[in-house]
Motif scaffolding. Structure first.
Motif, PDB file in Angstrom:
ATOM      1  N   SER A   1       0.951  -1.613   0.642  1.00  0.00           N
ATOM      2  CA  SER A   1       0.246   0.352  -0.141  1.00  0.00           C
ATOM      3  C   SER A   1       0.959   1.143   0.594  1.00  0.00           C
ATOM      4  O   SER A   1       0.537   2.282  -0.563  1.00  0.00           O
ATOM      5  CB  SER A   1      -1.471   0.128   1.086  1.00  0.00           C
TER       6      SER A   1
ATOM      7  N   ALA B   1       2.098   1.085  -3.925  1.00  0.00           N
ATOM      8  CA  ALA B   1       0.672   1.671  -4.666  1.00  0.00           C
ATOM      9  C   ALA B   1      -0.854   2.175  -5.256  1.00  0.00           C
ATOM     10  O   ALA B   1      -1.031   2.912  -5.550  1.00  0.00           O
ATOM     11  CB  ALA B   1       0.017  -0.058  -4.153  1.00  0.00           C
ATOM     12  N   PHE B   2      -1.103   2.833  -3.970  1.00  0.00           N
ATOM     13  CA  PHE B   2      -1.250   4.062  -3.490  1.00  0.00           C
ATOM     14  C   PHE B   2      -1.379   4.694  -4.162  1.00  0.00           C
ATOM     15  O   PHE B   2      -1.811   5.978  -5.287  1.00  0.00           O
ATOM     16  CB  PHE B   2      -2.015   4.410  -1.672  1.00  0.00           C
TER      17      PHE B   2
ATOM     18  N   THR C   1       1.044   5.185  -6.729  1.00  0.00           N
ATOM     19  CA  THR C   1       0.887   5.094  -7.967  1.00  0.00           C
ATOM     20  C   THR C   1       0.010   4.766  -7.843  1.00  0.00           C
ATOM     21  O   THR C   1      -0.442   5.195  -9.747  1.00  0.00           O
ATOM     22  CB  THR C   1       1.558   3.988  -7.880  1.00  0.00           C
ATOM     23  N   LEU C   2      -1.200   5.282  -7.979  1.00  0.00           N
ATOM     24  CA  LEU C   2      -2.614   4.898  -8.095  1.00  0.00           C
ATOM     25  C   LEU C   2      -2.785   5.879  -9.109  1.00  0.00           C
ATOM     26  O   LEU C   2      -3.549   6.514 -10.259  1.00  0.00           O
ATOM     27  CB  LEU C   2      -3.818   4.132  -7.446  1.00  0.00           C
ATOM     28  N   ILE C   3      -2.879   6.884  -7.604  1.00  0.00           N
ATOM     29  CA  ILE C   3      -2.994   8.654  -7.677  1.00  0.00           C
ATOM     30  C   ILE C   3      -2.498   8.926  -9.047  1.00  0.00           C
ATOM     31  O   ILE C   3      -3.260   9.883  -9.400  1.00  0.00           O
ATOM     32  CB  ILE C   3      -3.423   9.015  -6.797  1.00  0.00           C
TER      33      ILE C   3
ATOM     34  N   CYS D   1      -0.988   7.558 -11.978  1.00  0.00           N
ATOM     35  CA  CYS D   1      -1.292   7.119 -13.401  1.00  0.00           C
ATOM     36  C   CYS D   1      -2.950   7.978 -13.469  1.00  0.00           C
ATOM     37  O   CYS D   1      -2.941   8.692 -14.661  1.00  0.00           O
ATOM     38  CB  CYS D   1      -1.457   5.492 -12.539  1.00  0.00           C
ATOM     39  N   LEU D   2      -3.537   7.681 -13.081  1.00  0.00           N
ATOM     40  CA  LEU D   2      -4.333   8.849 -12.719  1.00  0.00           C
ATOM     41  C   LEU D   2      -4.906  10.027 -13.145  1.00  0.00           C
ATOM     42  O   LEU D   2      -5.226  10.711 -14.248  1.00  0.00           O
ATOM     43  CB  LEU D   2      -5.708   8.535 -11.449  1.00  0.00           C
TER      44      LEU D   2
ATOM     45  N   TYR E   1       4.523   1.811 -15.150  1.00  0.00           N
ATOM     46  CA  TYR E   1       2.769   2.222 -15.356  1.00  0.00           C
ATOM     47  C   TYR E   1       2.249   3.193 -15.332  1.00  0.00           C
ATOM     48  O   TYR E   1       1.337   3.862 -16.642  1.00  0.00           O
ATOM     49  CB  TYR E   1       2.108   2.005 -13.965  1.00  0.00           C
ATOM     50  N   CYS E   2       3.016   4.308 -14.522  1.00  0.00           N
ATOM     51  CA  CYS E   2       2.785   5.912 -15.051  1.00  0.00           C
ATOM     52  C   CYS E   2       3.528   6.030 -16.812  1.00  0.00           C
ATOM     53  O   CYS E   2       2.353   6.971 -17.643  1.00  0.00           O
ATOM     54  CB  CYS E   2       3.683   6.626 -14.185  1.00  0.00           C
TER      55      CYS E   2
ATOM     56  N   CYS F   1      -7.337  15.094  -8.508  1.00  0.00           N
ATOM     57  CA  CYS F   1      -6.339  13.931  -8.441  1.00  0.00           C
ATOM     58  C   CYS F   1      -5.286  14.273  -8.072  1.00  0.00           C
ATOM     59  O   CYS F   1      -4.719  13.153  -6.925  1.00  0.00           O
ATOM     60  CB  CYS F   1      -6.339  13.082  -9.753  1.00  0.00           C
TER      61      CYS F   1
END
Length: 474
Positions: free
Chosen positions: A10, A13-14, A16-18, A20-21, A142-143, A186
């Motif tokens: 986490s 991951a968090f 990274t997710l934000i 990427c959004l 990912y990015c 975001c």
């Protein structure tokens, strides 16, 4: 054990997710391929000369002026505030595009977009401050994948809305404004980093991969639009050399950093091989950015948007795909780049030159589209090879420094091209003549590297002949 592992995931991951959004909505701008038709159309009613010679050059100047201060600010304030600044700059850019009028207002648009591209550094540098080094490759991939997909989706969406639904360019810009506004929202959820690479380092930084270990994906170039082709993450890391222990006070610390940068630059450019690849990098990237920045003006000149169908979005989407495909193909080509690398630079630069000269001499818009596709594919192929050749010969800190410096030199060359060729205070050439200059510019690059490659090949053959003669001597 399971809870500890979940907590470790986490932590990266968090954010990274934000991120990427944020990257998706930041790059998903369906109006971008249609900027020139929008500015020269009834919405803004500007002339092609005003757009080419007075408005677009402001982006280059502002980007160069803001680049270094933003690098330092990014690290000093620990990334997130600069990501938010980029989001605000995007919103201001599209608000001005939608509701402002006149040359000065559009020059202000270009200034804020220069701020956007200068602050891209924070987007890619942020992740290295909140995840451990073992996640760098995965997170960076990912990015970058998200931004590539978003750029393609934006171009395709824009083309479909224009061609099939008859959506106006104004409403395309409204969609882009909504998208960048979501990106800003975001960014608000990004956690604030507790450390940075320069001003807020920990005493015991995490180890990074050295020579001989797998390189993170940060070394790979992004095959996408002009703003995306400028590698800001590498430049950010160039400003993060390892400070020496015991530095007393910020002034002595900064001085030691600058001295270390100078020593590293001398080491990097002391190698003739690396100097050769870097020379091509800077020269070609300057020309590439210039072409991408003004190609829409040429398309609008060949096929005026008020009387012809516009396929800019489709062409940009295909160009992005071809750039990605050619970059990926490099990984499967088995060539001795020490021998053939300079020859490849010369040959593909010749193809770039031919594509640009075709775009100058032809009046056919489809030939212009084809020339642009070939030009971008060749550049992306070569920049991938150049990136790899530099990266495999340097440690992480030094190849980051070299990437950043190469791109800075490219921006300086691009600024000179803009002042001399484009700006109304310089020659202020028409768009067709500009592409003749750009084609000639790549012809000079071709000559430099073909001559250099012939010298290298002849030298290797002479050396091999000499060794063979010595081995057979009694």
């Amino acid at each position: 054990m399971g809870c500890w592992k979940q907590e470790k995931i986490s932590t990266w991951a968090f954010p990274t997710l934000i991120l990427c959004l944020y990257g998706f909505f930041y790059m998903m701008k369906p109006s971008e391929p249609f900027l020139t038709p929008y500015l020269t159309g009834p919405d803004k009613n500007l002339t092609t000369d005003e757009v080419t010679n007075q408005i677009f050059p402001v982006w280059t100047y502002s980007y160069l002026a803001l680049l270094f201060p933003v690098f330092l600010l990014t690290d000093y304030v620990r990334y997130k505030p600069v990501v938010l600044l980029q989001g605000i700059s995007l919103i201001v850019t599209w608000l001005l595009l939608l509701f402002a009028h006149g040359v000065v207002a559009m020059q202000l648009v270009e200034f804020f977009y220069g701020m956007v591209t200068a602050t891209e550094v924070a987007y890619y540098a942020y992740i290295y401050s909140v995840v451990s080094s073992q996640h760098y490759q995965r997170v960076t991939s990912y990015c970058r994948s998200v931004t590539l997909v978003a750029a393609t989706c934006g171009a395709v969406l824009g083309q479909l809305l224009v061609s099939l639904a008859g959506v106006s360019y104004f409403h395309l810009n409204a969609i882009s404004l909504a998208s960048v506004s979501l990106a800003f929202v975001c960014a608000l959820f990004l956690p604030m980093p507790q450390r940075s690479m320069f001003f807020h380092r920990k005493d015991a930084p995490e180890p990074v991969p050295g020579p001989g270990k797998e390189l993170p994906a940060a070394t790979a170039p992004r095959p996408q639009s002009c703003q995306e082709e400028r590698s800001p993450d590498a430049a950010a890391r160039a400003l993060s050399p390892q400070p020496r222990a015991g530095s007393a006070g910020p002034h002595r610390h900064l001085l030691s950093v600058l001295l270390q940068l100078g020593r590293d630059l001398r080491h990097c450019y002391g190698s003739r091989k690396l100097l050769c690849w870097s020379l091509w990098w800077a020269l070609a990237t300057a020309g590439f950015n210039q072409v991408v920045n003004y190609v829409q003006v040429l398309w609008d000149f060949r096929a005026p948007s008020h009387s012809s169908a516009v396929y800019n979005g489709a062409v940009e989407a295909i160009a992005t795909f071809l750039g990605s495909a050619t970059s990926m193909a490099v990984g499967y080509v088995k060539i001795n780049w020490d021998v053939s690398g300079e020859l490849a630079l010369g040959i593909f630069s010749a193809l770039d030159s031919g594509s640009l000269l075709l775009m100058h001499f032809t009046d056919n818009i489809w030939a212009c589209y084809a020339g642009y596709l070939a030009f971008k594919a060749c550049y992306m192929l070569l920049i991938t090879i150049a990136t790899f050749q530099i990266a495999v010969n340097l440690s992480m800190e030094r190849y980051a420094l070299m990437f950043g410096f190469n791109n800075f030199v490219a921006l300086v060359i691009q600024t000179i091209l803009t002042v001399v060729v484009v700006d109304s205070s310089g020659l202020g050439l028409d768009i067709s003549t500009q592409f003749l200059i750009y084609g000639s510019y790549f012809t000079v690059i071709t000559a430099i590297f073909l001559i250099r490659s012939m010298y290298t090949i002849i030298s290797i053959k002479c050396r091999n002949t000499s060794v063979a003669a010595e081995s057979t001597a009694p």
